[in-house]
Motif scaffolding. Structure first.
Motif, PDB file in Angstrom:
ATOM      1  N   VAL A  76       0.821  -1.206   0.000  1.00  0.00           N
ATOM      2  CA  VAL A  76       0.000   0.000   0.000  1.00  0.00           C
ATOM      3  C   VAL A  76       0.854   1.255   0.000  1.00  0.00           C
ATOM      4  O   VAL A  76       0.608   2.197  -0.753  1.00  0.00           O
ATOM      5  CB  VAL A  76      -0.951   0.008   1.213  1.00  0.00           C
ATOM      6  CG1 VAL A  76      -1.663   1.350   1.315  1.00  0.00           C
ATOM      7  CG2 VAL A  76      -1.965  -1.117   1.076  1.00  0.00           C
ATOM      8  N   HIS A  77       1.891   1.293   0.848  1.00  0.00           N
ATOM      9  CA  HIS A  77       2.704   2.491   0.953  1.00  0.00           C
ATOM     10  C   HIS A  77       3.303   2.943  -0.372  1.00  0.00           C
ATOM     11  O   HIS A  77       3.229   4.138  -0.701  1.00  0.00           O
ATOM     12  CB  HIS A  77       3.808   2.293   1.991  1.00  0.00           C
ATOM     13  CG  HIS A  77       3.304   2.337   3.402  1.00  0.00           C
ATOM     14  ND1 HIS A  77       4.126   2.189   4.497  1.00  0.00           N
ATOM     15  CD2 HIS A  77       2.054   2.505   3.903  1.00  0.00           C
ATOM     16  CE1 HIS A  77       3.410   2.277   5.606  1.00  0.00           C
ATOM     17  NE2 HIS A  77       2.157   2.463   5.269  1.00  0.00           N
ATOM     18  N   VAL A  80       0.480   4.536  -2.491  1.00  0.00           N
ATOM     19  CA  VAL A  80       0.058   5.817  -1.949  1.00  0.00           C
ATOM     20  C   VAL A  80       1.129   6.875  -2.197  1.00  0.00           C
ATOM     21  O   VAL A  80       0.842   8.009  -2.589  1.00  0.00           O
ATOM     22  CB  VAL A  80      -0.242   5.696  -0.447  1.00  0.00           C
ATOM     23  CG1 VAL A  80      -0.530   7.064   0.157  1.00  0.00           C
ATOM     24  CG2 VAL A  80      -1.411   4.757  -0.211  1.00  0.00           C
ATOM     25  N   LEU A 103       1.321   8.646   7.163  1.00  0.00           N
ATOM     26  CA  LEU A 103       0.229   7.701   7.360  1.00  0.00           C
ATOM     27  C   LEU A 103       0.279   7.132   8.772  1.00  0.00           C
ATOM     28  O   LEU A 103       1.340   7.095   9.405  1.00  0.00           O
ATOM     29  CB  LEU A 103       0.319   6.551   6.352  1.00  0.00           C
ATOM     30  CG  LEU A 103       0.234   6.903   4.869  1.00  0.00           C
ATOM     31  CD1 LEU A 103       0.307   5.631   4.024  1.00  0.00           C
ATOM     32  CD2 LEU A 103      -1.026   7.682   4.555  1.00  0.00           C
ATOM     33  N   VAL A 180      -7.394   4.591   4.101  1.00  0.00           N
ATOM     34  CA  VAL A 180      -6.136   5.335   4.268  1.00  0.00           C
ATOM     35  C   VAL A 180      -6.359   6.453   5.276  1.00  0.00           C
ATOM     36  O   VAL A 180      -7.243   7.292   5.110  1.00  0.00           O
ATOM     37  CB  VAL A 180      -5.643   5.938   2.934  1.00  0.00           C
ATOM     38  CG1 VAL A 180      -4.383   6.767   3.168  1.00  0.00           C
ATOM     39  CG2 VAL A 180      -5.361   4.831   1.923  1.00  0.00           C
ATOM     40  N   GLU A 181      -5.550   6.464   6.321  1.00  0.00           N
ATOM     41  CA  GLU A 181      -5.626   7.498   7.342  1.00  0.00           C
ATOM     42  C   GLU A 181      -4.287   8.215   7.393  1.00  0.00           C
ATOM     43  O   GLU A 181      -3.265   7.613   7.715  1.00  0.00           O
ATOM     44  CB  GLU A 181      -5.956   6.876   8.701  1.00  0.00           C
ATOM     45  CG  GLU A 181      -6.339   7.878   9.772  1.00  0.00           C
ATOM     46  CD  GLU A 181      -6.718   7.216  11.080  1.00  0.00           C
ATOM     47  OE1 GLU A 181      -7.417   7.856  11.878  1.00  0.00           O
ATOM     48  OE2 GLU A 181      -6.310   6.057  11.311  1.00  0.00           O
ATOM     49  N   LEU A 212      -6.073   9.474  -4.681  1.00  0.00           N
ATOM     50  CA  LEU A 212      -6.195   8.152  -4.062  1.00  0.00           C
ATOM     51  C   LEU A 212      -7.606   7.574  -4.170  1.00  0.00           C
ATOM     52  O   LEU A 212      -7.810   6.407  -3.844  1.00  0.00           O
ATOM     53  CB  LEU A 212      -5.803   8.239  -2.583  1.00  0.00           C
ATOM     54  CG  LEU A 212      -4.326   8.538  -2.313  1.00  0.00           C
ATOM     55  CD1 LEU A 212      -4.106   8.768  -0.824  1.00  0.00           C
ATOM     56  CD2 LEU A 212      -3.446   7.403  -2.806  1.00  0.00           C
TER      57      LEU A 212
END
Length: 213
Positions: A76-77, A80, A103, A180-181, A212
């Motif tokens: 994911v990183h 993003v 994140l 995603v936070e 995103l």
């Protein structure tokens, strides 16, 4: 459901989401009720997900999220980060300060992307991989502000000297991005953050959020 979608895949994903939302796991019966399908279907879904290590079942038969999701999460990183880079570059060049995407990682704020301005004589060194508590620094506090006011736009957060002496931070949370936070921010050496910096940070956070979605 439409003709182009898979009912089985949809149910499997719903199982993962249900399990991700609970700390104590769910039984076959509980999943059957929540999905609105019979127990046989749930057994088959769990068996398939278990083969891929996406779920696990404890001795009591309760299903929980499995370690296999960590392998997916590690990807994911980079995705993003790639989506956020254009907005971060623009922010860093416009403000003349180091821009970053942060994140949530457990109880910490983790910088996953950093862009330094190319035209300044000096700027704050801030590296991808840097982590700190969520309740310290603009990046983490912006995320917490979004948690406290989930139905509103909390704007931007300013801090001074919380992570590095003499450094100011401004950050705004990512809003409306499922799963995603995080936050977008800048860090600079200054006594006071100019007002336009906060507005520009909010704009950059919105750009990243749009990328995103």
């Amino acid at each position: 459901m439409t003709a182009e979608t898979s009912q089985t895949l949809d149910r499997g994903l719903r199982v993962l989401k249900l399990l991700a939302d609970t700390d104590h796991g769910l039984t076959v019966t509980e999943l059957s009720v929540r999905l609105g399908v019979n127990r046989t279907v749930v057994y088959r879904l769990l068996a398939t997900l278990e083969q891929h290590a996406l779920i696990r079942r404890d001795l009591g038969g309760r299903a929980r999220v499995g370690l296999g999701v960590l392998g997916l999460g590690r990807q994911v990183h980079p995705l993003v980060r790639e989506a956020a880079m254009p907005a971060l570059r623009s922010l860093a060049e416009d403000i003349g300060a180091t821009a970053h995407l942060t994140l949530v990682d457990g109880a910490d704020a983790l910088a996953v992307a950093v862009v330094e301005p190319t035209w300044t004589d000096y700027h704050v060194a801030y590296r991808a991989g840097f982590r700190h508590a969520l309740d310290r620094g603009a990046a983490g506090k912006a995320i917490l502000a979004a948690r406290q006011h989930p139905m509103a736009d909390p704007g931007y957060t300013l801090t001074h000297g919380e992570l590095e002496a003499g450094a100011c931070g401004a950050a705004a949370p990512l809003l409306g991005v499922t799963g995603v936070e995080g936050s977008v921010g800048v860090v600079m050496l200054a006594d006071v953050v100019p007002e336009r910096v906060g507005t520009r940070v909010v704009e950059a956070a919105r750009e990243v959020a749009e990328a995103l979605r």
